[in-house]
Design a protein around this motif. Structure first.
Motif, PDB file in Angstrom:
ATOM      1  N   SER A 155      48.936  34.469  33.990  1.00 26.51           N
ATOM      2  CA  SER A 155      47.658  34.463  33.180  1.00 26.51           C
ATOM      3  C   SER A 155      47.893  34.386  31.836  1.00 26.51           C
ATOM      4  O   SER A 155      48.884  34.514  31.185  1.00 26.51           O
ATOM      5  CB  SER A 155      46.752  35.639  33.622  1.00 26.51           C
ATOM      6  OG  SER A 155      47.318  36.781  33.174  1.00 26.51           O
ATOM      7  N   GLU A 156      46.819  34.300  31.216  1.00 33.74           N
ATOM      8  CA  GLU A 156      46.797  34.178  29.579  1.00 33.74           C
ATOM      9  C   GLU A 156      47.212  35.591  29.071  1.00 33.74           C
ATOM     10  O   GLU A 156      47.688  35.882  27.931  1.00 33.74           O
ATOM     11  CB  GLU A 156      45.520  33.737  29.166  1.00 33.74           C
ATOM     12  CG  GLU A 156      44.510  34.841  29.118  1.00 33.74           C
ATOM     13  CD  GLU A 156      43.125  34.246  28.425  1.00 33.74           C
ATOM     14  OE1 GLU A 156      43.284  33.042  27.854  1.00 33.74           O
ATOM     15  OE2 GLU A 156      42.371  34.997  28.495  1.00 33.74           O
ATOM     16  N   VAL A 157      47.143  36.666  29.968  1.00 31.16           N
ATOM     17  CA  VAL A 157      47.681  37.955  29.545  1.00 31.16           C
ATOM     18  C   VAL A 157      48.874  38.643  30.186  1.00 31.16           C
ATOM     19  O   VAL A 157      49.305  39.519  29.730  1.00 31.16           O
ATOM     20  CB  VAL A 157      46.519  38.998  29.620  1.00 31.16           C
ATOM     21  CG1 VAL A 157      45.153  38.589  28.767  1.00 31.16           C
ATOM     22  CG2 VAL A 157      46.055  39.288  31.143  1.00 31.16           C
ATOM     23  N   SER A 205      42.240  33.254  32.182  1.00 37.13           N
ATOM     24  CA  SER A 205      42.188  34.470  31.660  1.00 37.13           C
ATOM     25  C   SER A 205      42.506  35.422  33.322  1.00 37.13           C
ATOM     26  O   SER A 205      42.574  35.020  34.323  1.00 37.13           O
ATOM     27  CB  SER A 205      40.569  34.843  31.636  1.00 37.13           C
ATOM     28  OG  SER A 205      39.691  34.916  32.625  1.00 37.13           O
ATOM     29  N   TYR A 206      42.547  36.792  32.841  1.00 32.91           N
ATOM     30  CA  TYR A 206      43.138  37.652  33.865  1.00 32.91           C
ATOM     31  C   TYR A 206      41.734  37.720  34.926  1.00 32.91           C
ATOM     32  O   TYR A 206      42.100  37.712  36.160  1.00 32.91           O
ATOM     33  CB  TYR A 206      43.158  39.205  33.052  1.00 32.91           C
ATOM     34  CG  TYR A 206      43.366  40.267  34.193  1.00 32.91           C
ATOM     35  CD1 TYR A 206      44.388  40.610  34.520  1.00 32.91           C
ATOM     36  CD2 TYR A 206      42.102  41.229  34.580  1.00 32.91           C
ATOM     37  CE1 TYR A 206      44.465  41.508  35.678  1.00 32.91           C
ATOM     38  CE2 TYR A 206      42.374  41.971  35.384  1.00 32.91           C
ATOM     39  CZ  TYR A 206      43.665  42.297  36.000  1.00 32.91           C
ATOM     40  OH  TYR A 206      43.732  43.434  36.900  1.00 32.91           O
ATOM     41  N   ASP A 207      40.493  37.849  34.639  1.00 33.35           N
ATOM     42  CA  ASP A 207      39.530  38.016  35.359  1.00 33.35           C
ATOM     43  C   ASP A 207      39.473  36.516  36.204  1.00 33.35           C
ATOM     44  O   ASP A 207      39.095  36.547  37.609  1.00 33.35           O
ATOM     45  CB  ASP A 207      38.174  38.233  34.866  1.00 33.35           C
ATOM     46  CG  ASP A 207      38.005  39.553  34.089  1.00 33.35           C
ATOM     47  OD1 ASP A 207      38.663  40.669  34.642  1.00 33.35           O
ATOM     48  OD2 ASP A 207      37.661  39.793  33.044  1.00 33.35           O
ATOM     49  N   GLU A 208      39.425  35.398  35.617  1.00 27.11           N
ATOM     50  CA  GLU A 208      39.491  34.303  36.384  1.00 27.11           C
ATOM     51  C   GLU A 208      40.749  34.038  37.462  1.00 27.11           C
ATOM     52  O   GLU A 208      40.453  33.646  38.488  1.00 27.11           O
ATOM     53  CB  GLU A 208      39.290  32.992  35.440  1.00 27.11           C
ATOM     54  CG  GLU A 208      39.057  31.730  36.122  1.00 27.11           C
ATOM     55  CD  GLU A 208      38.701  30.405  35.387  1.00 27.11           C
ATOM     56  OE1 GLU A 208      38.668  29.680  35.947  1.00 27.11           O
ATOM     57  OE2 GLU A 208      38.716  30.675  34.023  1.00 27.11           O
ATOM     58  N   THR A 209      41.774  34.649  37.015  1.00 29.04           N
ATOM     59  CA  THR A 209      42.766  34.482  37.772  1.00 29.04           C
ATOM     60  C   THR A 209      42.479  35.232  39.094  1.00 29.04           C
ATOM     61  O   THR A 209      42.892  34.796  40.100  1.00 29.04           O
ATOM     62  CB  THR A 209      44.378  34.947  37.173  1.00 29.04           C
ATOM     63  OG1 THR A 209      44.467  34.202  36.022  1.00 29.04           O
ATOM     64  CG2 THR A 209      45.425  34.844  38.069  1.00 29.04           C
ATOM     65  N   HIS A 239      46.661  43.961  27.280  1.00 28.64           N
ATOM     66  CA  HIS A 239      45.684  43.155  26.789  1.00 28.64           C
ATOM     67  C   HIS A 239      44.463  42.913  27.434  1.00 28.64           C
ATOM     68  O   HIS A 239      43.426  42.380  27.222  1.00 28.64           O
ATOM     69  CB  HIS A 239      46.409  41.630  27.092  1.00 28.64           C
ATOM     70  CG  HIS A 239      47.811  41.721  26.527  1.00 28.64           C
ATOM     71  ND1 HIS A 239      47.719  41.583  25.047  1.00 28.64           N
ATOM     72  CD2 HIS A 239      49.047  41.530  27.321  1.00 28.64           C
ATOM     73  CE1 HIS A 239      49.323  41.588  25.037  1.00 28.64           C
ATOM     74  NE2 HIS A 239      49.829  41.416  26.118  1.00 28.64           N
ATOM     75  N   ILE A 240      44.223  44.023  28.648  1.00 26.34           N
ATOM     76  CA  ILE A 240      43.107  44.410  29.113  1.00 26.34           C
ATOM     77  C   ILE A 240      42.723  45.644  29.263  1.00 26.34           C
ATOM     78  O   ILE A 240      43.511  46.599  28.933  1.00 26.34           O
ATOM     79  CB  ILE A 240      42.895  43.500  30.697  1.00 26.34           C
ATOM     80  CG1 ILE A 240      44.066  44.423  31.307  1.00 26.34           C
ATOM     81  CG2 ILE A 240      43.328  41.917  30.564  1.00 26.34           C
ATOM     82  CD1 ILE A 240      44.312  44.099  32.759  1.00 26.34           C
ATOM     83  N   GLN A 273      39.288  46.604  34.059  1.00 23.87           N
ATOM     84  CA  GLN A 273      39.737  45.212  34.290  1.00 23.87           C
ATOM     85  C   GLN A 273      41.081  45.487  35.317  1.00 23.87           C
ATOM     86  O   GLN A 273      41.300  44.860  36.188  1.00 23.87           O
ATOM     87  CB  GLN A 273      40.187  44.424  33.136  1.00 23.87           C
ATOM     88  CG  GLN A 273      38.844  43.733  32.627  1.00 23.87           C
ATOM     89  CD  GLN A 273      39.343  42.947  31.386  1.00 23.87           C
ATOM     90  OE1 GLN A 273      39.931  43.405  30.203  1.00 23.87           O
ATOM     91  NE2 GLN A 273      38.908  41.603  31.484  1.00 23.87           N
TER      92      GLN A 273
END
Length: 227
Positions: free
Chosen positions: A68-70, A87-91, A118-119, A123
């Protein structure tokens, strides 16, 4: 009780060395019940391993390690690639849309793409489980922090060898309290927190060998792509 390896890489990973048959053979040799091949941003070898697992007396859990991006997120029980860079959430959402299980590996080690830096903690707690024992960490600090977080948030706990060479499969194992020898049975038990973790730290010399081999393979693949 089933012994499950939930974090191993094949030669399809940019830093993995061995084909799925070698990983399956090693899993059988060390007495595991199930194996998930979790290549970086690839799923084909994992699906191959899942299809072949019965030949080795194993349950093959399909999965991958998504960048993911993070940072990294393990996805289990999926059959389609989850794209990198989201993003973390979308992943997590993409994994759940496939009915999969999202597990965060080595969350507190930023040097190995851990997401925690990063989160938010809320999250992080959205994950279905936290990898609290990763055998490739050089110290136990990050594992202990992951363990404390999972305990405080009452999240299921997993372990993984994070093997990038075949002989390290089974170094760290998730013990799953179920008699259901199926992908669905294993993942449901993990989701319900019916797990315990056992394992040993990967010896430093082997960790360096895995790391060094991964760098060489990345360079070779980069050069090959350029030419």
């Amino acid at each position: 009780m089933l012994s499950v390896e939930l974090h191993a890489h094949s030669s399809l990973s940019y830093d993995g060395r061995d084909p799925v048959d070698l990983l399956l053979a090693q899993a059988r040799a060390v007495g595991l019940d199930a194996l998930a091949v979790t290549d970086h941003d690839e799923i084909d070898a994992s699906l191959e391993a899942a299809a072949k697992a019965e030949e080795y007396g194993l349950v093959g859990v399909p999965g991958m390690e998504v960048t993911s991006e993070v940072g990294h997120i393990l996805a289990f029980g999926i059959d389609e690639l989850v794209p990198a860079g989201l993003s973390y959430d979308e992943t997590l959402d993409r994994i759940h849309e496939q009915g999969g299980l999202a597990v965060v590996p080595h969350p507190f080690q930023s040097s190995r793409h851990g997401v925690a830096a990063h989160i938010s903690r809320d999250q992080l707690a959205r994950a279905d489980a936290i990898e609290v024992y990763n055998s490739r960490l050089f110290t136990g600090w990050a594992n202990r922090r992951a363990e404390r977080f999972a305990t405080a948030r009452e999240l299921p706990k997993t372990a993984g060898s994070d093997a990038h060479i075949g002989e390290m499969v089974g170094q760290a194992v998730t013990e799953v309290a179920t008699d259901d020898r199926s992908v669905e049975g294993i993942l449901e038990a993990v989701r319900e927190g019916k797990t315990s973790v056992v394992g040993n730290r990967t010896p430093w010399r082997i960790s360096f060998r895995q790391f060094g081999g991964g760098v060489k393979r990345r360079i070779k693949r980069t050069v090959s792509d350029l030419v």
